[in-house]
Enzyme design. Structure first.
Site, PDB file in Angstrom:
ATOM      1  N   GLY A 183      36.473  -3.122  49.788  1.00 54.22           N
ATOM      2  CA  GLY A 183      35.913  -1.778  49.796  1.00 54.22           C
ATOM      3  C   GLY A 183      34.861  -1.581  48.717  1.00 54.22           C
TER       4      GLY A 183
ATOM      5  N   GLU B 246      37.155  -4.491  37.917  1.00 50.45           N
ATOM      6  CA  GLU B 246      35.763  -4.138  37.660  1.00 50.45           C
ATOM      7  C   GLU B 246      35.140  -4.821  36.452  1.00 50.45           C
ATOM      8  OE1 GLU B 246      37.384  -0.424  38.546  1.00 50.45           O
ATOM      9  OE2 GLU B 246      35.595   0.297  39.572  1.00 50.45           O
TER      10      GLU B 246
HETATM   11 MO1  MOS Z   1      36.318   0.985  42.419  1.00 53.15          MO
HETATM   12  S1  MOS Z   1      34.330   1.529  42.448  1.00 53.15           S
HETATM   13  O1  MOS Z   1      36.867   2.260  41.459  1.00 53.15           O
HETATM   14  O2  MOS Z   1      36.820   0.992  44.010  1.00 53.15           O
END
Ligand code: MOS
Length: 748
Positions: free
Chosen positions: A242, A714
């Site tokens: 996603g 991230e």
């Molecule tokens: Mo991530 S941009 O918080 O799915």
């Protein structure tokens, strides 16, 4: 699967957290039996295809569905006049219901971006629905759209953080950097397309969804449909990734739901790859001015970070590029601002590392420019500006090891061999460029509930209304429960991806793993206490006090016994004629801290360092990212195998961010995103992937949870692009401040 240590060494404490076990859902995925959203099919199911606008600004003059409605297999063509009413999700400050594109579909006849849905055709087959969608005739009163790629400030920016006198100290600083950095629109391209399969049963919607947040999806979609949340169930068992694009609902979701209700049939709507560039979000264009003032020996005295990003006409999506700037370095004078510029584009949304990732491209590029100007090694410059406290919040960190990321990374990369002069390093006839950057990302927890059932057949079920976006949440949960109970993860069934389950965290912000721990540990404790109580009713421990018993290594035993002398819990349940015992856990998150709704006591972040080698062949203008070393300080790593995999994927994505990814809007014609396919929108592939080395520092962050685990979804992308840009400068002497770096930038 690995066997648990406890099975061979009787008194050895069972431990599975920290072990690189393979993904528990791997076999389902490689055998093609994992059910993704668009794999759901139902008897009588219809197919829906939206009709996107072909202008980016104006109004609908005429909409004629008559020909489309008469086509074979067509059940209906819905538009503003006949679909019924949708409702706007009210704005909420506490993050309780989130949606980025707030205007429901078909709300008015105004077109604000190219690809905005104006109708949806529903038919017996996908081909019939597509043909009908193509046959809907539209005319528009078109106006000139604003899709420019250079932003100018429209309104007073928001001050994100400030301390001291940033402007004054900048003016008097002995050494200054004042540059503007640009990151382009990037589009999420998970291989799995966005999709909804809507099933209306006369009273309730079951929506099979590609969502990173089943619970939020339930709340937002029910609000838009105007029905109570209990009338909407969201299912999302597997996701083909996603990257943030699937965090919040988009307008196609309620189109599918409404069509299902109108026609009383299941309806499948799969967004096309082209539409993925239009109406399901993107990382916005960012334009960031960085001003750094420093002393001659490289101490920062002033930092100013002023960023602009585009949003859509109706929504104020703020990328928050300066998220990391206030806490990354020590600097007494700082001011960061964000501004939003409204264009005729679809609403932007979170994309992996929103804010910090484009923000660090600017800040870390500027740090490299400062290092060059000062003739100080870029690693040394960061070390000189390391900070013990988060000066933005004026709070200590829960755990910060940026310094060690830098020194370990430099050591393992061989950084001491670097010669700073441009083009001075060569190998096998190629020019080498070495660059580096620091990285950071938030570390927080969200609210979480979980339930664990211990069953008399020896199996364990853990259920949580979170979801696995492909990163390993199924595996992580099996490990956490296995650790808590001393049971092999093989015996643990993990149930996720359903809004009917106990509410779990959204899969975003790298928060799932950390959020799960407290709730899972509490649920495990309660379930094992119930098993201990059952043990006192009959069998070897009958009549004893439950307080005298322990549950470890999957066995119940007296406190004065070793686990090996105990009885496997399933035998205890069988003897007590109890088919299962269940425990629930619940924990409150700390996410409201970063929204500024509560006052945090500590600053909690992950850190990292990226070291990059590029090769440059000026004769044929060939640039390649050859080698990347990433050092990550993200607390305790629950599973080093899936963990490494996360970072490797992020590094490959970072190569794409630095060199390829760029959504282009057609500002000469109708404002369309024109490279809206995987041939023209280039992402990095296996062939572009460098040699990647991932090093995890192992400092458990026990302020966050008992295992000390943070998230790692991230952080791996943070710092990659500026490290590449700095390596490119080192190889070529060209400082590229606008991504992606193109060959045209490098040839003179
Ligand atoms: Mo991530 S941009 O918080 O799915």
């Amino acid at each position: 699967m690995p066997t648990a240590q406890s099975e061979t060494a009787e008194n050895k404490v069972f431990s599975v957290v920290g072990r690189p076990i393979p993904r528990v859902d791997g076999p389902l995925k490689v055998s093609g039996t994992a059910t993704y959203t668009s794999d759901h099919n139902f008897p009588g199911m219809l197919y829906a295809v939206p009709v996107p606008s072909t202008i980016a600004k104006g109004t609908i003059a005429t909409l004629d569905t008559s020909a489309a409605e008469k086509m074979p297999g067509v059940r209906a063509v819905f538009h503003r006049q006949n679909i019924g009413r949708f409702f706007r999700v009210p704005p909420n400050a506490d993050f309780s219901i989130v949606i980025d594109e707030r205007r429901p579909p078909f709300e008015d006849d105004t077109i604000r971006y190219y690809g905005q849905y104006v109708a949806v055709a529903v038919a017996d087959s996908l081909e019939q629905a597509q043909a009908a969608a193509d046959a809907v005739k539209l005319t528009y009163r078109e106006e000139t759209p604003d899709v420019r790629s250079k932003l100018t400030q429209e309104q007073e920016p928001t001050v994100g953080s400030q301390r001291g006198d940033a402007a004054g100290t900048f003016n008097s600083a002995p050494v200054k950097i004042d540059e503007t950095y640009v990151t382009p629109v990037e589009t999420h391209n998970p291989i799995e397309l966005h999709a909804t399969v809507a099933v209306w049963d006369g009273t309730t919607f079951t929506l099979y969804e590609t969502t990173q947040a089943v619970k939020n999806h339930q709340l937002a979609v029910s609000a838009m449909l105007g029905v109570p949340p209990e009338k909407v169930r969201i299912v999302s068992r597997f996701l083909g990734s996603g990257f943030g694009g699937k965090l919040w609902p988009w307008t196609h979701d309620v189109l599918a739901a409404a069509a299902s209700r109108h026609l009383d049939r299941p309806v499948k709507l799969v967004v096309s790859r082209k539409m993925m560039f239009q109406a399901v979000g993107h990382r916005p264009l960012t334009q960031q001015r960085i001003r750094l003032g420093a002393t001659a020996n490289g101490k920062l005295v002033s930092t100013q970070h002023d960023s602009l990003n585009h949003s859509s006409i109706l929504d104020d999506y703020d990328e928050g590029c300066s998220e990391a700037t206030p806490h990354l370095y020590r600097c007494p004078n700082l001011r960061v601002t964000n501004g939003v510029v409204h264009l005729n584009v679809g609403t932007p949304t979170s994309m992996r590392g929103p804010g910090a990732v484009p923000g660090l491209f600017a800040l870390e590029s500027a740090m490299d420019e400062l290092a060059v100007k000062l003739d100080i090694d870029p690693v040394e410059l960061r070390l000189r500006n390391d900070t013990e406290i988060d000066e933005g919040l004026n709070l200590p960190f829960t755990s910060r090891h940026l310094k060690e990321c830098l020194t370990v990374g430099a050591e393992k990369f061989g950084w001491h061999q670097r010669t700073p002069a441009v083009g001075s390093m060569k190998k096998d006839g190629l020019i080498l460029g070495w660059g580096m950057a620091a990285a950071t990302w938030i570390a927080n927890r969200l609210d979480c509930k979980a339930t664990i059932d211990l069953k008399a057949d020896g199996s364990v079920r853990v259920a949580c209304g979170t979801q696995d976006i492909g990163t390993g949440t199924y595996t992580m949960l099996a490990q956490m429960v296995g650790e808590a109970l001393g049971i092999d993860p093989d015996k643990i069934e993990v149930v996720l991806g359903d809004s009917a389950l106990p509410t779990g965290p959204l899969s975003g912000g790298s928060m799932v793993t950390a959020s799960l721990v407290p709730a899972v540990l509490e649920a495990a404790k309660k379930a094992s206490q119930k098993a201990q109580f059952a043990a006192t009713t009959t069998g070897p421990f009958s009549g004893q006090s439950a307080a005298n018993l322990l549950f470890s290594n999957g066995r119940i035993h007296r406190k004065d016994q070793s686990p090996a002398e105990g009885v496997p819990y399933e035998q205890v349940l069988q003897a007590a004629k109890v088919s299962s015992v269940s425990g629930s856990g619940s924990s409150q998150g700390d996410f409201t801290d970063i929204l500024g709704l509560t006052k945090p006591k500590l600053s909690s972040h992950s850190f990292g360092a990226q070291f990059v080698e590029v090769t440059w062949q000026p004769e044929i203008a060939r640039l390649r990212v050859n080698r990347v070393l990433t050092v990550i300080d993200a607390g305790r790593i629950i599973n080093p195998r899936t963990g490494r995999n996360q970072i490797e994927g992020a590094v490959v994505m970072g190569v794409g961010m630095a060199l390829f990814e760029h959504t282009t809007y057609d500002d000469q014609h109708h404002g369309a995103p024109i490279n809206s396919n995987l041939a023209d929108y280039v992402v990095s592939t296996n062939a572009d992937a460098p040699e990647i080395d991932v090093v995890f520092l192992d400092y458990p962050d026990t302020h966050l949870n008992a295992f000390g685990a943070r998230g790692i979804g991230e952080i791996g992308l943070a710092g990659v692009a500026p490290a590449i840009a700095s390596a490119v400068y080192h190889a070529t002497g060209v400082r590229v401040r606008e991504l992606p770096i193109r060959i045209e930038d490098l040839i003179s």
